[in-house]
Design a protein around this motif. Sequence first.
Motif, PDB file in Angstrom:
ATOM      1  N   LEU A   1       0.796  -1.224   0.000  1.00  0.00           N
ATOM      2  CA  LEU A   1       0.000   0.000   0.000  1.00  0.00           C
ATOM      3  C   LEU A   1       0.828   1.273   0.000  1.00  0.00           C
ATOM      4  O   LEU A   1       0.273   2.377   0.041  1.00  0.00           O
ATOM      5  N   SER A   2       2.146   1.140  -0.040  1.00  0.00           N
ATOM      6  CA  SER A   2       3.007   2.324   0.098  1.00  0.00           C
ATOM      7  C   SER A   2       2.857   3.323  -1.039  1.00  0.00           C
ATOM      8  O   SER A   2       3.193   4.502  -0.886  1.00  0.00           O
ATOM      9  N   ASN A   3       2.337   2.875  -2.208  1.00  0.00           N
ATOM     10  CA  ASN A   3       2.143   3.811  -3.322  1.00  0.00           C
ATOM     11  C   ASN A   3       0.864   4.628  -3.166  1.00  0.00           C
ATOM     12  O   ASN A   3       0.627   5.577  -3.907  1.00  0.00           O
ATOM     13  N   GLN A   4       0.018   4.271  -2.180  1.00  0.00           N
ATOM     14  CA  GLN A   4      -1.229   5.007  -1.967  1.00  0.00           C
ATOM     15  C   GLN A   4      -1.265   5.730  -0.627  1.00  0.00           C
ATOM     16  O   GLN A   4      -1.861   6.803  -0.521  1.00  0.00           O
ATOM     17  N   TYR A   5      -0.648   5.136   0.391  1.00  0.00           N
ATOM     18  CA  TYR A   5      -0.744   5.687   1.735  1.00  0.00           C
ATOM     19  C   TYR A   5       0.632   5.750   2.405  1.00  0.00           C
ATOM     20  O   TYR A   5       1.552   5.017   2.034  1.00  0.00           O
ATOM     21  N   SER A   6       0.735   6.604   3.427  1.00  0.00           N
ATOM     22  CA  SER A   6       1.975   6.733   4.197  1.00  0.00           C
ATOM     23  C   SER A   6       1.635   7.002   5.657  1.00  0.00           C
ATOM     24  O   SER A   6       0.465   7.163   6.020  1.00  0.00           O
ATOM     25  N   GLU A   7       2.657   7.048   6.488  1.00  0.00           N
ATOM     26  CA  GLU A   7       2.539   7.364   7.916  1.00  0.00           C
ATOM     27  C   GLU A   7       1.501   6.492   8.621  1.00  0.00           C
ATOM     28  O   GLU A   7       0.606   6.995   9.314  1.00  0.00           O
ATOM     29  N   PRO A   8       1.589   5.156   8.481  1.00  0.00           N
ATOM     30  CA  PRO A   8       0.600   4.301   9.141  1.00  0.00           C
ATOM     31  C   PRO A   8       0.728   4.335  10.662  1.00  0.00           C
ATOM     32  O   PRO A   8       1.833   4.279  11.207  1.00  0.00           O
ATOM     33  N   ALA A   9      -0.416   4.418  11.336  1.00  0.00           N
ATOM     34  CA  ALA A   9      -0.468   4.340  12.797  1.00  0.00           C
ATOM     35  C   ALA A   9      -1.383   3.163  13.141  1.00  0.00           C
ATOM     36  O   ALA A   9      -2.588   3.210  12.881  1.00  0.00           O
ATOM     37  N   TYR A  10      -0.801   2.086  13.703  1.00  0.00           N
ATOM     38  CA  TYR A  10      -1.520   0.833  13.925  1.00  0.00           C
ATOM     39  C   TYR A  10      -2.264   0.831  15.261  1.00  0.00           C
ATOM     40  O   TYR A  10      -1.724   1.240  16.289  1.00  0.00           O
ATOM     41  N   HIS A  11      -3.497   0.318  15.228  1.00  0.00           N
ATOM     42  CA  HIS A  11      -4.277   0.075  16.441  1.00  0.00           C
ATOM     43  C   HIS A  11      -4.696  -1.398  16.358  1.00  0.00           C
ATOM     44  O   HIS A  11      -5.626  -1.746  15.624  1.00  0.00           O
ATOM     45  N   TRP A  12      -4.009  -2.244  17.106  1.00  0.00           N
ATOM     46  CA  TRP A  12      -4.171  -3.692  16.971  1.00  0.00           C
ATOM     47  C   TRP A  12      -5.387  -4.205  17.738  1.00  0.00           C
ATOM     48  O   TRP A  12      -5.675  -3.753  18.850  1.00  0.00           O
ATOM     49  N   TYR A  13      -6.086  -5.167  17.123  1.00  0.00           N
ATOM     50  CA  TYR A  13      -7.167  -5.866  17.799  1.00  0.00           C
ATOM     51  C   TYR A  13      -6.567  -6.949  18.695  1.00  0.00           C
ATOM     52  O   TYR A  13      -5.382  -7.275  18.575  1.00  0.00           O
ATOM     53  N   PRO A  14      -7.380  -7.555  19.581  1.00  0.00           N
ATOM     54  CA  PRO A  14      -6.857  -8.604  20.465  1.00  0.00           C
ATOM     55  C   PRO A  14      -6.232  -9.755  19.689  1.00  0.00           C
ATOM     56  O   PRO A  14      -6.594 -10.034  18.547  1.00  0.00           O
ATOM     57  N   ALA A  15      -5.321 -10.460  20.345  1.00  0.00           N
ATOM     58  CA  ALA A  15      -4.610 -11.568  19.697  1.00  0.00           C
ATOM     59  C   ALA A  15      -5.545 -12.696  19.289  1.00  0.00           C
ATOM     60  O   ALA A  15      -5.222 -13.499  18.420  1.00  0.00           O
ATOM     61  N   SER A  16      -6.727 -12.755  19.901  1.00  0.00           N
ATOM     62  CA  SER A  16      -7.661 -13.841  19.620  1.00  0.00           C
ATOM     63  C   SER A  16      -8.561 -13.557  18.420  1.00  0.00           C
ATOM     64  O   SER A  16      -9.546 -14.239  18.210  1.00  0.00           O
TER      65      SER A  16
END
Length: 353
Positions: A259-274
């Motif tokens: 996705l680097s050709n469309q978006y930048s500066e990703p900020a991840y918000h992870w869901y639970p491991a399950s």
Amino acid sequence: MTLIGNIAARLIVGALALVTIPGCSGAETAPNLRQIECVGQYAIALPGAVEFALTKRESLLNRNGDLNVAFPDGFQPAHARFFLDRKIDISAPTSDSDFATLRSEVEEAALKRKKDFLKVGKKQISDAIEPFKVPGADSFAWRTAAGIEVYTYKGGHIYRFTAHADTQKKDEVIRAQAFLGNMKGRATFEIPSEKGVCFPHSFLRTEGHPTYEVGAAMRLVDYPEVEIFFEDSFRLEPGPGSTSRDSKSQVIFFVEAVLSNQYSEPAYHWYPASFMMGGNVGKAAFVNVRRGDNGNDFVFIAAATGATGQTVSSRDLLLYISRNSARAKGTPISEAKFRALAEAIAMSVKPIR
């Protein structure tokens, strides 16, 4: 109720039973996912009509390049690819007269390559370029030193199957005939009752456990700013480095490489491991991103990778849903509604059988 009806009902009930995923906002209830589409050997519930990114008409003459697909308005998706045995191209809706034109264009290009190779002294490569007979008036095929190219027209779409050369020409003919005999047209949201692999607008009947990789890019007609990519891939022998791959690294790789050709500066918000998708444990993230025009948007992405329980096989699932508000017809879908929609779609993913 028919088998198809039973499958659709089971999937819709499963999708609508979801309201929120543990650990997410819960600000909106899940939308009505009233349509079921199949990709690979999995089904995915959707809120309404979709359009697919398909092979560009001019790319049917080009044997190279993965980003040869586009939506009807010309926008390229982040990703899309179709493999079963070898690469399969699927055109946008077209006419039988256009297929006849393509047949002439392919023949003209092949004969030109044949002459060009002969001019530079590559007679063996030149001699390898030849048509070969396949069944059906709406099908034709060519052989080259590199492999075979098989074209067919079904249900208003052109399909091209390309494969590497076999040692014996008869084996190439068998592969071509198998593709033509097993490929069927399919209406969107039609779930086949036979065993096989679903592609956009089509279905390839199979036996056993074929190696395949089907990544379909879709866009919601009612919300053209929402792009959905779902990939189901199965292989009997995991590829190099696959034993060290995990779902979280797949999510990060897709966001920061694909996705680097469309978006930048990703900020991840992870869901639970399950987090579960398609009955498999995986990882998912809601990602804030910046578009190329400096606008802010977001992406939902989930991956479930790894072995199927057999020592020599691997099934990978990947779902990517993005909002590009610059493509909205009016007011873009809100973050809360987008999040609820993406979570509901992810939880709807189930094996067809």
